[in-house]
Design a protein around this motif. Structure first.
Motif, PDB file in Angstrom:
ATOM      1  N   LEU A 125     -60.111-113.863  87.199  1.00  0.00           N
ATOM      2  CA  LEU A 125     -59.329-114.272  88.440  1.00  0.00           C
ATOM      3  C   LEU A 125     -58.228-113.081  88.313  1.00  0.00           C
ATOM      4  CD1 LEU A 125     -59.439-118.200  89.156  1.00  0.00           C
ATOM      5  CD2 LEU A 125     -60.982-116.302  90.090  1.00  0.00           C
ATOM      6  N   PHE A 126     -58.188-112.546  89.606  1.00  0.00           N
ATOM      7  CA  PHE A 126     -56.747-111.707  89.719  1.00  0.00           C
ATOM      8  C   PHE A 126     -55.580-112.494  90.142  1.00  0.00           C
ATOM      9  CE2 PHE A 126     -59.771-107.848  89.805  1.00  0.00           C
ATOM     10  CZ  PHE A 126     -59.792-107.710  88.581  1.00  0.00           C
ATOM     11  N   GLY A 127     -55.752-113.443  90.718  1.00  0.00           N
ATOM     12  CA  GLY A 127     -54.518-114.329  91.296  1.00  0.00           C
ATOM     13  C   GLY A 127     -54.765-115.695  92.063  1.00  0.00           C
ATOM     14  N   VAL A 128     -53.537-116.362  92.003  1.00  0.00           N
ATOM     15  CA  VAL A 128     -53.731-117.369  93.160  1.00  0.00           C
ATOM     16  C   VAL A 128     -52.339-117.406  93.516  1.00  0.00           C
ATOM     17  CG1 VAL A 128     -52.693-118.836  90.757  1.00  0.00           C
ATOM     18  CG2 VAL A 128     -54.193-119.985  92.803  1.00  0.00           C
ATOM     19  N   LYS A 129     -52.317-118.158  94.807  1.00  0.00           N
ATOM     20  CA  LYS A 129     -51.051-118.356  95.671  1.00  0.00           C
ATOM     21  C   LYS A 129     -51.313-119.742  96.401  1.00  0.00           C
ATOM     22  CE  LYS A 129     -49.188-113.877  96.598  1.00  0.00           C
ATOM     23  NZ  LYS A 129     -48.596-113.026  97.478  1.00  0.00           N
TER      24      LYS A 129
ATOM     25  N   ASP B 172     -50.145-127.288 100.590  1.00  0.00           N
ATOM     26  CA  ASP B 172     -51.259-127.999 100.134  1.00  0.00           C
ATOM     27  C   ASP B 172     -52.639-127.406  99.965  1.00  0.00           C
ATOM     28  OD1 ASP B 172     -50.925-127.949 103.042  1.00  0.00           O
ATOM     29  OD2 ASP B 172     -51.498-129.900 103.792  1.00  0.00           O
ATOM     30  N   LEU B 173     -52.469-125.991 100.132  1.00  0.00           N
ATOM     31  CA  LEU B 173     -53.641-125.232  99.748  1.00  0.00           C
ATOM     32  C   LEU B 173     -53.281-124.210  98.455  1.00  0.00           C
ATOM     33  CD1 LEU B 173     -54.815-124.473 103.526  1.00  0.00           C
ATOM     34  CD2 LEU B 173     -55.604-126.327 101.932  1.00  0.00           C
ATOM     35  N   LEU B 174     -54.416-123.912  97.978  1.00  0.00           N
ATOM     36  CA  LEU B 174     -54.214-122.785  96.887  1.00  0.00           C
ATOM     37  C   LEU B 174     -55.301-121.783  97.393  1.00  0.00           C
ATOM     38  CD1 LEU B 174     -54.455-124.531  93.589  1.00  0.00           C
ATOM     39  CD2 LEU B 174     -52.573-123.229  94.584  1.00  0.00           C
ATOM     40  N   VAL B 175     -54.959-120.621  97.288  1.00  0.00           N
ATOM     41  CA  VAL B 175     -55.943-119.381  97.710  1.00  0.00           C
ATOM     42  C   VAL B 175     -56.131-118.520  96.386  1.00  0.00           C
ATOM     43  CG1 VAL B 175     -54.293-117.742  98.606  1.00  0.00           C
ATOM     44  CG2 VAL B 175     -56.750-117.580  99.158  1.00  0.00           C
TER      45      VAL B 175
ATOM     46  N   TRP C 129     -58.324-115.275  94.265  1.00  0.00           N
ATOM     47  CA  TRP C 129     -59.329-114.326  94.336  1.00  0.00           C
ATOM     48  C   TRP C 129     -59.494-113.600  92.844  1.00  0.00           C
ATOM     49  CZ3 TRP C 129     -54.039-114.661  95.338  1.00  0.00           C
ATOM     50  CH2 TRP C 129     -53.295-113.915  94.921  1.00  0.00           C
ATOM     51  N   GLY C 130     -60.460-112.696  92.903  1.00  0.00           N
ATOM     52  CA  GLY C 130     -60.916-112.183  92.039  1.00  0.00           C
ATOM     53  C   GLY C 130     -61.934-111.120  91.641  1.00  0.00           C
ATOM     54  N   VAL C 131     -62.368-110.656  90.438  1.00  0.00           N
ATOM     55  CA  VAL C 131     -63.510-109.480  90.420  1.00  0.00           C
ATOM     56  C   VAL C 131     -64.785-109.918  90.948  1.00  0.00           C
ATOM     57  CG1 VAL C 131     -64.207-110.029  88.083  1.00  0.00           C
ATOM     58  CG2 VAL C 131     -64.027-107.752  88.741  1.00  0.00           C
ATOM     59  N   ASP C 132     -64.977-111.094  91.225  1.00  0.00           N
ATOM     60  CA  ASP C 132     -66.336-111.438  91.732  1.00  0.00           C
ATOM     61  C   ASP C 132     -66.309-111.190  93.265  1.00  0.00           C
ATOM     62  OD1 ASP C 132     -64.897-113.379  92.773  1.00  0.00           O
ATOM     63  OD2 ASP C 132     -65.971-115.180  91.871  1.00  0.00           O
ATOM     64  N   GLY C 133     -65.193-110.469  93.944  1.00  0.00           N
ATOM     65  CA  GLY C 133     -65.330-110.262  95.418  1.00  0.00           C
ATOM     66  C   GLY C 133     -65.042-111.569  96.243  1.00  0.00           C
ATOM     67  N   LYS C 134     -64.807-112.618  95.769  1.00  0.00           N
ATOM     68  CA  LYS C 134     -64.654-113.976  96.471  1.00  0.00           C
ATOM     69  C   LYS C 134     -63.038-114.320  96.633  1.00  0.00           C
ATOM     70  CE  LYS C 134     -68.824-115.859  95.078  1.00  0.00           C
ATOM     71  NZ  LYS C 134     -69.523-117.117  94.293  1.00  0.00           N
ATOM     72  N   VAL C 135     -62.875-114.934  97.723  1.00  0.00           N
ATOM     73  CA  VAL C 135     -61.533-115.545  98.190  1.00  0.00           C
ATOM     74  C   VAL C 135     -61.896-116.799  98.512  1.00  0.00           C
ATOM     75  CG1 VAL C 135     -59.496-115.445  99.629  1.00  0.00           C
ATOM     76  CG2 VAL C 135     -60.427-113.133  99.033  1.00  0.00           C
ATOM     77  N   CYS C 136     -61.130-117.780  97.678  1.00  0.00           N
ATOM     78  CA  CYS C 136     -61.720-119.367  97.948  1.00  0.00           C
ATOM     79  C   CYS C 136     -60.252-119.910  98.210  1.00  0.00           C
ATOM     80  CB  CYS C 136     -62.285-120.044  96.542  1.00  0.00           C
ATOM     81  SG  CYS C 136     -63.712-118.940  96.042  1.00  0.00           S
ATOM     82  N   MET C 137     -60.492-120.976  99.035  1.00  0.00           N
ATOM     83  CA  MET C 137     -59.460-122.069  99.557  1.00  0.00           C
ATOM     84  C   MET C 137     -59.496-123.544  98.798  1.00  0.00           C
ATOM     85  SD  MET C 137     -56.722-121.869 101.462  1.00  0.00           S
ATOM     86  CE  MET C 137     -57.054-120.619 102.685  1.00  0.00           C
ATOM     87  N   TRP C 138     -58.570-123.820  97.899  1.00  0.00           N
ATOM     88  CA  TRP C 138     -58.775-125.037  97.388  1.00  0.00           C
ATOM     89  C   TRP C 138     -57.629-125.941  97.942  1.00  0.00           C
ATOM     90  CZ3 TRP C 138     -62.166-124.681  93.148  1.00  0.00           C
ATOM     91  CH2 TRP C 138     -62.921-123.423  92.997  1.00  0.00           C
ATOM     92  N   ASP C 139     -57.753-127.263  97.552  1.00  0.00           N
ATOM     93  CA  ASP C 139     -56.707-128.295  97.826  1.00  0.00           C
ATOM     94  C   ASP C 139     -55.865-128.369  96.516  1.00  0.00           C
ATOM     95  OD1 ASP C 139     -55.389-130.793  98.026  1.00  0.00           O
ATOM     96  OD2 ASP C 139     -57.096-132.175  98.293  1.00  0.00           O
ATOM     97  N   SER C 140     -54.484-128.195  96.875  1.00  0.00           N
ATOM     98  CA  SER C 140     -53.486-127.998  95.862  1.00  0.00           C
ATOM     99  C   SER C 140     -53.210-129.440  95.241  1.00  0.00           C
ATOM    100  CB  SER C 140     -52.390-127.345  96.310  1.00  0.00           C
ATOM    101  OG  SER C 140     -51.510-127.968  97.180  1.00  0.00           O
ATOM    102  N   TYR C 141     -53.814-130.393  95.742  1.00  0.00           N
ATOM    103  CA  TYR C 141     -53.333-131.834  95.139  1.00  0.00           C
ATOM    104  C   TYR C 141     -54.471-132.334  94.692  1.00  0.00           C
ATOM    105  CZ  TYR C 141     -49.090-131.543  98.019  1.00  0.00           C
ATOM    106  OH  TYR C 141     -47.811-131.411  98.546  1.00  0.00           O
ATOM    107  N   SER C 142     -55.810-131.526  94.106  1.00  0.00           N
ATOM    108  CA  SER C 142     -56.900-132.145  93.482  1.00  0.00           C
ATOM    109  C   SER C 142     -56.305-132.459  92.054  1.00  0.00           C
ATOM    110  CB  SER C 142     -57.900-131.177  93.715  1.00  0.00           C
ATOM    111  OG  SER C 142     -58.477-131.127  95.024  1.00  0.00           O
TER     112      SER C 142
ATOM    113  N   LEU D 251     -53.761-110.075  96.998  1.00  0.00           N
ATOM    114  CA  LEU D 251     -53.977-110.777  98.263  1.00  0.00           C
ATOM    115  C   LEU D 251     -52.518-111.301  98.781  1.00  0.00           C
ATOM    116  CD1 LEU D 251     -56.466-113.345  99.373  1.00  0.00           C
ATOM    117  CD2 LEU D 251     -53.948-114.080  99.360  1.00  0.00           C
ATOM    118  N   ASP D 252     -52.152-111.048  99.888  1.00  0.00           N
ATOM    119  CA  ASP D 252     -50.863-111.550 100.406  1.00  0.00           C
ATOM    120  C   ASP D 252     -50.996-112.503 101.288  1.00  0.00           C
ATOM    121  OD1 ASP D 252     -48.106-112.175 100.401  1.00  0.00           O
ATOM    122  OD2 ASP D 252     -47.666-110.416 101.437  1.00  0.00           O
ATOM    123  N   VAL D 253     -50.193-113.606 101.619  1.00  0.00           N
ATOM    124  CA  VAL D 253     -50.068-114.544 102.607  1.00  0.00           C
ATOM    125  C   VAL D 253     -48.980-114.794 103.660  1.00  0.00           C
ATOM    126  CG1 VAL D 253     -50.098-117.173 103.115  1.00  0.00           C
ATOM    127  CG2 VAL D 253     -51.269-116.296 101.268  1.00  0.00           C
TER     128      VAL D 253
END
Length: 100
Positions: A8-12, A20-23, A25-38, A60-62
């Motif tokens: 992974l190259f980063g998380v924000k 309440d969300l995490l995004v 991204w990485g070398v696999d070409g995916k941008v994923c959204m996660w629940d930050s309270y999990s 990536l920037d938000v």
């Protein structure tokens, strides 16, 4: 989620004032959204926003709409600026914009 064994190259944090969300991204070409309270071992994201297997995401920037809220409960639109790909070179890395 992301491909196992690929870096992974980063998380924000994002998702409003409570972040309440995490995004991610990485070398696999995916941008994923996660629940930050999990808690515990989370295997699946809430959603995969971008998936290009031959297109590494380097950065990536938000950002949020700066339009004033009409009501206290109204949500702002989230924008993602994604930079990556194999087309980079002398002129830099391509950037794509996504509205969430």
């Amino acid at each position: 989620g992301h491909d196992i064994g690929r870096p992974l190259f980063g998380v924000k944090y994002c998702g409003g004032k409570n972040e309440d969300l995490l995004v991610t991204w990485g070398v696999d070409g995916k941008v994923c959204m996660w629940d930050s309270y999990s808690v515990g071992e989370v295997i699946s994201p809430l959603c995969t926003l971008v998936s290009h297997s031959k297109y590494p995401i380097y950065t990536l920037d938000v950002t949020y709409d700066n339009a004033p809220k009409a009501q206290a409960g109204e949500e702002q639109k989230l924008h993602l600026a994604v930079g990556g790909g194999e087309d980079g070179g002398f002129l830099g890395v391509p950037v794509y914009l996504y509205d969430i």
